[in-house]
Design a protein around this motif. Structure first.
Motif, short mmCIF file in Angstrom:
data_model
loop_
_atom_site.label_atom_id
_atom_site.label_comp_id
_atom_site.label_asym_id
_atom_site.label_seq_id
_atom_site.Cartn_x
_atom_site.Cartn_y
_atom_site.Cartn_z
N ALA A 180 -17.97 -11.37 -0.20
CA ALA A 180 -17.50 -12.58 0.45
C ALA A 180 -16.60 -12.29 1.65
O ALA A 180 -16.39 -13.15 2.50
N GLY A 181 -16.02 -11.07 1.70
CA GLY A 181 -15.12 -10.80 2.81
C GLY A 181 -14.44 -9.45 2.69
O GLY A 181 -14.49 -8.78 1.65
N LYS A 182 -13.80 -9.06 3.78
CA LYS A 182 -13.15 -7.76 3.87
C LYS A 182 -11.78 -7.80 3.22
O LYS A 182 -11.01 -8.75 3.40
N ASN A 183 -11.47 -6.75 2.46
CA ASN A 183 -10.14 -6.56 1.84
C ASN A 183 -9.74 -7.71 0.92
O ASN A 183 -8.56 -8.03 0.77
N ILE A 184 -10.72 -8.34 0.27
CA ILE A 184 -10.42 -9.45 -0.63
C ILE A 184 -9.69 -8.96 -1.88
O ILE A 184 -8.83 -9.66 -2.43
N LEU A 185 -10.02 -7.77 -2.35
CA LEU A 185 -9.40 -7.20 -3.55
C LEU A 185 -8.42 -6.13 -3.12
O LEU A 185 -8.80 -5.10 -2.57
N GLY A 186 -7.13 -6.37 -3.33
CA GLY A 186 -6.15 -5.42 -2.83
C GLY A 186 -4.82 -5.52 -3.54
O GLY A 186 -4.65 -6.29 -4.50
N ALA A 187 -3.89 -4.72 -3.07
CA ALA A 187 -2.56 -4.66 -3.67
C ALA A 187 -1.57 -4.15 -2.63
O ALA A 187 -1.95 -3.65 -1.57
N PHE A 188 -0.29 -4.29 -2.94
CA PHE A 188 0.76 -3.63 -2.19
C PHE A 188 1.17 -2.41 -2.99
O PHE A 188 1.68 -2.53 -4.11
N HIS A 189 0.91 -1.23 -2.44
CA HIS A 189 1.23 0.03 -3.14
C HIS A 189 1.82 1.00 -2.13
O HIS A 189 1.10 1.81 -1.53
N PRO A 190 3.14 0.92 -1.89
CA PRO A 190 3.76 1.78 -0.88
C PRO A 190 3.57 3.26 -1.20
O PRO A 190 3.67 3.66 -2.36
N PRO A 191 3.33 4.07 -0.18
CA PRO A 191 3.20 5.51 -0.41
C PRO A 191 4.56 6.16 -0.62
O PRO A 191 5.61 5.58 -0.32
N VAL A 192 4.53 7.37 -1.13
CA VAL A 192 5.75 8.19 -1.18
C VAL A 192 6.19 8.53 0.24
O VAL A 192 7.38 8.55 0.55
N ALA A 193 5.21 8.78 1.10
CA ALA A 193 5.48 9.11 2.51
C ALA A 193 4.19 8.96 3.30
O ALA A 193 3.08 8.96 2.75
N VAL A 194 4.35 8.82 4.61
CA VAL A 194 3.24 8.90 5.55
C VAL A 194 3.45 10.15 6.38
O VAL A 194 4.51 10.33 6.98
N TRP A 195 2.45 11.02 6.40
CA TRP A 195 2.58 12.35 7.02
C TRP A 195 1.59 12.43 8.18
O TRP A 195 0.39 12.61 7.99
#
Length: 364
Positions: free
Chosen positions: A150-165
Motif C-alpha cells: 500500500a505504500g513506502k515505509n508503512i511498517l516502521g519504528a523509532f530505533h536510535p542507533p548507538v552511533a552513526v559512523w
C-alpha cells in the motif's frame, strides 16, 4: 586524514554522529562502549561489502562477525526479507547482546535498523552510511522501516542507533545517480531551514559536480547538522521534524505507483519538491520566481522536475496512505519562500491534482 567531527543528537537516548570517521577505526569505538560486545552482525549489499568490508573488519578482529547479504533494490525492504534475516540471525546464534552494523545506503539502513528494532524486542545498532543520501539524511534520526504494497515505509519504528559512523571516502566511487539521491535531500534541508545553504548549492554547483573534497565535506557536514538539529528538537516527528518530509508525500506516491522501478528515491523527492512548490504557489506561500529558482537548482544537478506517463488521479490515490495524514485529511509540507516551510492541513484534492498536473508531461 583529519580527525572526525562529532555532533550529538540530543534525543531521549543521545547518540553521536561522527563525520569523516575511518571505517578502520570503528572497532576501537566499539571497544569503548560501556556494554560489552561479543558478536556483530553486518548487514549489507554484496557490492558494498566487496568495497568496504575488508576495511571495516580491520578493527573488528576481537569479535565474532557474521555477514548477512541483502540483494539490492527498494523491494528488499519487505517483511519477507525481514523474516529471512531473522532466520539467518538465529542460525548465527545472535542474541540480545548482539550488535548490528548497517553497512550501506538508505535501503540497508532502513531494513537493518528495522530488523534491529524487532529482533528479540530490540538489539543495538550502528549505522555506517556509505551513500550521500544515507550520510546526510536517512542514517540520522532513528526512523527505520520496511515497505508494504500500500505504500513506502508503512511498517516502521523509532530505533536510535548507538552511533552513526560516516566515512567520506565511501563517496569517492559513488555513481552520479546515487549522488543525486543525496543531493535531493540536502537541497530539501536547505529549502526548509537555511536560505544561505540553498545559495551554496546555486554557487558551488561546479565544485560539487567535480566532487571537490573540501566542498563535499562542507556540504555533508552542513546538511547532516540540519538533520541533527531538527531531530534533536523533535525526535518523534510531532512538530518541526515533519518539515523534513517536504517532497516526500508526492515522491513516495510516485515511487509506489511505479513499483520502485524507473524512478529513484532522489528523483521522486525532486519531482515531489517541485509539485509541493507549485501547490505552495497556489496557496500564496511562494512566488513563481522562487518556484523557478527551485527548479533551476534541481536541474543543475541533473535532478528531474517533471515525469511523463503518469495518472495524477492514481497518484492522488496513493497519497491516501501517507503516514502524515490525519482524520482523512492529507497533511502536506509546503515551502514558504526559500529557507522556510510549513505544515499545511488544508490541502484539497483538486489543489493536489493541479500540482501533479504541473509536473506530469503530456505524451506527444
Amino acid at each position: 586524514m583529519s580527525l572526525p567531527e562529532k555532533i550529538e543528537v540530543s534525543a531521549d537516548r543521545k547518540y553521536p554522529v561522527y563525520l569523516g570517521a575511518a571505517l578502520e577505526d570503528l572497532g576501537g569505538y566499539i571497544h569503548s562502549l560501556p556494554d560489552k560486545v561479543e558478536q556483530i552482525l553486518v548487514i549489507s549489499h554484496k557490492k558494498v561489502a566487496d568495497l568496504y568490508l575488508e576495511r571495516l573488519m580491520t578493527g573488528l578482529g576481537d569479535y565474532t562477525v557474521d555477514l548477512m547479504i541483502v540483494p539490492a533494490g527498494e523491494e528488499e525492504k519487505s517483511l519477507d526479507r525481514l523474516s529471512r534475516l531473522t532466520t539467518d540471525a538465529l542460525g548465527f546464534g545472535a542474541d540480545r547482546k548482539t550488535l548490528v552494523i548497517a553497512l550501506g545506503g538508505g535501503v540497508i539502513g532502513d531494513l537493518a535498523g528495522f530488523f534491529a528494532s524487532v529482533y528479540m524486542r530490540g538489539i543495538r545498532l550502528i549505522q555506517v552510511p556509505t551513500t550521500l543520501l544515507a550520510q546526510v539524511d536517512s542514517s540520522i534520526g532513528g526512523k527505520v522501516a520496511v515497505n508494504h504494497p500500500a505504500g513506502k515505509n508503512i511498517l516502521g519504528a523509532f530505533h536510535p542507533p548507538v552511533a552513526v559512523w560516516t566515512d567520506f571516502r565511501t563517496l569517492d566511487s559513488l555513481p552520479w545517480i546515487e549522488v543525486e539521491n543525496g543531493l535531493a535531500e540536502s537541497i530539501k534541508h536547505a529549502l526548509i531551514t537555511d536560505s544561505d545553504f540553498f545559495s551554496f548549492f546555486e554557487t558551488q554547483a561546479d565544485s560539487i559536480k567535480r566532487r571537490d573534497p573540501v566542498i563535499w565535506r562542507e556540504m555533508v557536514a552542513r546538511s547532516a547538522s540540519i538533520k541533527v538539529r531538527v531531530v534533536s528538537q523533535d525526535e518523534r516527528e510531532q512538530g518541526i521534524r515533519r518539515l523534513l518530509n517536504l517532497g516526500h508525500s508526492f515522491g513516495h506516491a510516485l515511487e509506489t505507483e511505479m513499483n520502485y522501478r524507473g524512478v529513484t528515491h532522489g528523483q521522486g523527492v525532486s519531482i515531489g519538491i517541485v509539485a509541493a512548490a507549485f501547490l505552495a504557489n497556489a496557496k500564496g506561500l511562494i512566488t513563481l520566481n522562487e518556484v523557478e529558482r527551485i527548479k533551476q537548482v534541481l536541474r543543475c544537478y541533473d535532478l528531474p522536475t517533471s515525469i511523463s506517463r503518469q495518472d495524477p488521479h492514481a497518484l492522488l490515490q496513493r497519497m491516501e496512505t501517507d503516514k502524515k495524514n490525519q482524520g482523512g485529511r492529507k497533511i502536506l509540507i509546503l515551502p514558504q519562500g526559500i529557507g522556510n516551510a510549513v505544515v499545511s492541513k488544508e490541502c484539497k484534492d483538486e489543489e493536489i491534482l493541479d500540482a501533479w498536473q504541473k509536473v506530469i508531461l503530456e505524451d506527444n
